[in-house]
Structure formats: structure tokens, C-alpha cells
Scaffold this active site. Structure first.
Site, PDB file in Angstrom:
ATOM      1  N   HIS A   1       0.821  -1.216   0.000  1.00 22.87           N
ATOM      2  CA  HIS A   1       0.000   0.000   0.000  1.00 22.87           C
ATOM      3  C   HIS A   1       0.850   1.259   0.000  1.00 22.87           C
ATOM      4  CE1 HIS A   1      -3.581  -2.435   1.822  1.00 22.87           C
ATOM      5  NE2 HIS A   1      -3.504  -2.554   0.523  1.00 22.87           N
TER       6      HIS A   1
ATOM      7  N   CYS B   1       1.145  12.257 -13.501  1.00 20.18           N
ATOM      8  CA  CYS B   1       2.155  11.680 -14.428  1.00 20.18           C
ATOM      9  C   CYS B   1       2.879  10.475 -13.830  1.00 20.18           C
ATOM     10  CB  CYS B   1       3.180  12.761 -14.805  1.00 20.18           C
ATOM     11  SG  CYS B   1       4.338  13.162 -13.474  1.00 20.18           S
TER      12      CYS B   1
HETATM   13  P1  OAD Z   1      -6.977  -3.361  10.762  1.00 18.86           P
HETATM   14  O1  OAD Z   1      -7.071  -2.267  11.751  1.00 18.86           O
HETATM   15  O2  OAD Z   1      -8.129  -3.618   9.825  1.00 18.86           O
HETATM   16  O3  OAD Z   1      -6.700  -4.739  11.534  1.00 18.86           O
HETATM   17  C1  OAD Z   1      -5.684  -4.778  12.515  1.00 18.86           C
HETATM   18  C2  OAD Z   1      -5.596  -6.223  12.943  1.00 18.86           C
HETATM   19  O4  OAD Z   1      -4.496  -6.352  13.828  1.00 18.86           O
HETATM   20  C3  OAD Z   1      -6.840  -6.687  13.689  1.00 18.86           C
HETATM   21  O5  OAD Z   1      -7.192  -7.986  13.235  1.00 18.86           O
HETATM   22  C4  OAD Z   1      -6.389  -6.718  15.154  1.00 18.86           C
HETATM   23  O6  OAD Z   1      -7.032  -7.756  15.883  1.00 18.86           O
HETATM   24  C5  OAD Z   1      -4.918  -7.038  14.987  1.00 18.86           C
HETATM   25  N1  OAD Z   1      -4.071  -6.542  16.082  1.00 18.86           N
HETATM   26  C6  OAD Z   1      -4.168  -5.377  16.751  1.00 18.86           C
HETATM   27  N2  OAD Z   1      -3.161  -5.273  17.657  1.00 18.86           N
HETATM   28  C7  OAD Z   1      -2.411  -6.408  17.521  1.00 18.86           C
HETATM   29  C8  OAD Z   1      -1.242  -6.906  18.156  1.00 18.86           C
HETATM   30  N3  OAD Z   1      -0.623  -6.210  19.132  1.00 18.86           N
HETATM   31  N4  OAD Z   1      -0.746  -8.114  17.770  1.00 18.86           N
HETATM   32  C9  OAD Z   1      -1.376  -8.844  16.794  1.00 18.86           C
HETATM   33  N5  OAD Z   1      -2.488  -8.426  16.150  1.00 18.86           N
HETATM   34  C10 OAD Z   1      -2.989  -7.222  16.514  1.00 18.86           C
HETATM   35  O7  OAD Z   1      -5.635  -3.123   9.919  1.00 18.86           O
HETATM   36  P2  OAD Z   1      -5.158  -3.880   8.603  1.00 18.86           P
HETATM   37  O8  OAD Z   1      -5.628  -5.296   8.550  1.00 18.86           O
HETATM   38  O9  OAD Z   1      -3.703  -3.639   8.475  1.00 18.86           O
HETATM   39  O10 OAD Z   1      -5.350   0.056   3.610  1.00 18.86           O
HETATM   40  O11 OAD Z   1      -5.924  -3.044   7.457  1.00 18.86           O
HETATM   41  C11 OAD Z   1      -5.652  -3.388   6.108  1.00 18.86           C
HETATM   42  C12 OAD Z   1      -5.751  -2.135   5.292  1.00 18.86           C
HETATM   43  O12 OAD Z   1      -6.995  -1.441   5.576  1.00 18.86           O
HETATM   44  C13 OAD Z   1      -4.689  -1.096   5.590  1.00 18.86           C
HETATM   45  O13 OAD Z   1      -3.487  -1.382   4.934  1.00 18.86           O
HETATM   46  C14 OAD Z   1      -5.331   0.159   5.041  1.00 18.86           C
HETATM   47  C15 OAD Z   1      -6.710  -0.017   5.636  1.00 18.86           C
HETATM   48  O14 OAD Z   1      -7.694   0.661   4.926  1.00 18.86           O
HETATM   49  C16 OAD Z   1      -5.409   1.232   2.876  1.00 18.86           C
HETATM   50  O15 OAD Z   1      -5.453   2.301   3.438  1.00 18.86           O
HETATM   51  C17 OAD Z   1      -5.431   1.037   1.401  1.00 18.86           C
END
Ligand code: OAD
Length: 250
Positions: A122, A133
């Protein structure tokens, strides 16, 4: 320090895996103090609407508002450090024969922990990109107050991250897809598995014959595809995995 019990069989499977893919999400940076996206109350998307901030339309509508939000996120990240989860992944990369790190995170913390070749699915907060561009450049100063003009075409440049509705950088998509399809094991770490196409990578790996491991605080849509589930904070579970592997590797 709380001990972490690893699922039976995981260590042997990891030792025997030839090609290992790490797929990380914001949960791996949570213990550095970087907000996740969807955690209630603290998550970025729990307090803001993505469409207001993380889309090309939002940037067209109010470039300064969007820029200010990303500048705040740059400041936050510049002020924190990688946590033991990042360092454990870098250590596992050094110990295992063939690895690929694919991250959805844009904070650059994996690189600061020593993972030199992270596939940034991302993009990266500390780069800028011209959407007119395609010119891209590092943005080293977290305090830059306004979107810079593109040196090639003069248009306003925005943060070098992938917004909703935008394509994943082609090279990142190709490397991640190929890596997952050829993997013997994929570990999905700290991701809710809700955003495609990143969320499809565990299934791509599974269909290629890989074992899937989920490392998370709680179950997610990926849990059903997982052969092993490691529950707990990544800053505890991953160092435990790295240390246990060190104990059995020559
Ligand atoms: P999320 O906030 O959707 O999910 C975070 C995950 O990490 C959840 O499943 C939590 O349970 C877990 N979590 C939190 N703290 C943790 C810890 N200490 N150890 C292990 N797990 C933990 O974030 P992402 O899955 O990264 O994209 O979201 C994916 C994408 O959605 C991001 O890259 C972003 C967002 O929109 C874009 O902006 C294009």
C-alpha cells in the site's frame, strides 16, 4: 513476562518450510504506538471515514485537509520505533532459507527494524506520488506543510500511499502474488483480512499448497483458512517463535 505457547507442530512446519511469506498489517505496528485502522475507539477508521481522507476524490476536494492528515501520521510514525514484532520478523528473515515480507503498512517500521526488502503493498508514508504523471519521490521531511508541485508536470503531488479505489503498485502486486503462490508457509500477522487484494494472499498461498498461520489478538475472516493460529500480541508471539526456532536450528 507472559509466556507464549506456540501451537503444536508449528515450529517443525516452519523449520521444514523452504519458502516463507510474511503478510503483515497494522497490528504488527500497534505496539509501537501506531494506530490500527479498525480497532474500536483507537482505530483510524473508527474515528474518520476513509472516503473523507484516503481517496483521490478526497484529495481533489480538499488537498490540504488530506495532506494535514498524512502529515500527522508521518509525525506519529517518525516519533515511534519498531517494536519486538518487527525485529522478530527481521530475525526470522535472517534465519530462514527463503522469505518474502509483504506489508500493508505504510509506516516503514519493518525497514527500520532491518527488513531491507519489504514489499510495500500500500505504498509508504514517506514518499510522494504525482497522480497525473506517476512521478514518485521520497518525502523525508515529515513537517512539509503543503503538497509539493511535481517536478515533472507541475501538478500537485500527494502522499505515496494507495488510496481506496487506486491500484496496488504493479511490481508489489506481482511479487506478492508470485511469492504467495510459491510459498510453503504464509504467516498473516496483525491484519483483519478485510481489504483486498491483500486479504486474498493467504488463499492464494493455500491453493498453492502452503500452510497458513494466523498471528492475531483475535479471530478474523482469515482464521478459517489457517492451519495454525497463534493468539496474542505480535510483540510477544513473534519473538517467542523466533527464539524457539533459534533453539532448534543448527
Ligand atoms: P486493521 O485495523 O483492519 O486490523 C488490525 C488487525 O491487527 C486486527 O485484526 C487486530 O485484531 C490485529 N491486532 C491489533 N493489535 C495487535 C497486536 N498487538 N498483535 C497482533 N495483532 C494485533 O488493519 P489492517 O488489517 O492492516 O489500507 O488493514 C488493512 C488495510 O486497511 C490497511 O493497509 C489500510 C486499511 O484501509 C489502505 O489504506 C489502502
Amino acid at each position: 513476562m507472559a509466556s507464549t505457547t506456540l501451537p503444536a507442530g508449528l515450529l517443525d512446519a516452519l523449520r521444514q518450510a523452504g519458502r516463507v511469506v510474511f503478510l503483515t498489517g497494522s497490528g504488527v505496528s500497534a505496539e509501537s504506538g501506531v494506530p490500527t485502522f479498525r480497532d474500536a475507539l483507537t482505530g483510524l477508521w473508527a474515528r474518520f471515514q476513509p472516503a473523507e481522507l484516503a481517496t483521490p476524490e478526497a484529495f481533489q476536494r480538499d488537498p490540504q485537509l488530506v495532506w494535514d492528515w498524512y502529515r500527522e501520521r508521518r509525525r506519529q510514525v517518525a516519533a515511534v520505533a519498531p517494536n519486538p514484532a518487527h525485529h522478530a520478523i527481521a530475525a526470522l528473515e535472517a534465519r530462514l532459507p527463503e522469505t518474502l515480507l509483504v506489508t500493508q503498512n505504510v509506516d516503514g517500521l519493518h525497514q527500520r527494524a532491518g527488513s531491507a526488502d519489504a514489499v510495500e503493498f500500500h505504498g509508504n508514508l514517506f514518499t510522494n506520488r504525482c497522480r497525473a504523471c506517476g512521478h514518485a519521490a521520497p518525502q523525508a521531511d515529515p513537517e512539509l506543510a503543503a503538497p509539493p508541485a511535481c517536478p515533472d508536470c507541475g501538478e500537485r503531488m500527494g502522499p505515496g500511499v494507495v488510496w481506496f479505489g487506486e491500484a496496488i503498485p504493479a511490481q508489489a502486486l506481482e511479487r506478492a502474488w508470485r511469492g504467495a503462490s510459491e510459498a510453503d508457509m504464509l504467516l498473516a500477522i496483525g491484519t483483519s483480512g478485510l481489504v483486498t487484494p491483500a486479504a486474498a494472499l493467504p488463499e492464494v498461498a493455500r491453493q498453492g499448497g502452503a500452510l497458513v498461520v494466523e498471528v492475531n489478538l483475535q479471530s478474523t475472516p482469515l482464521s478459517a483458512q489457517a492451519d495454525f493460529v497463534v493468539t496474542g500480541p505480535a510483540a510477544l508471539t513473534l519473538p517467542a517463535l523466533a527464539a524457539a526456532l533459534d533453539d532448534i536450528l543448527p
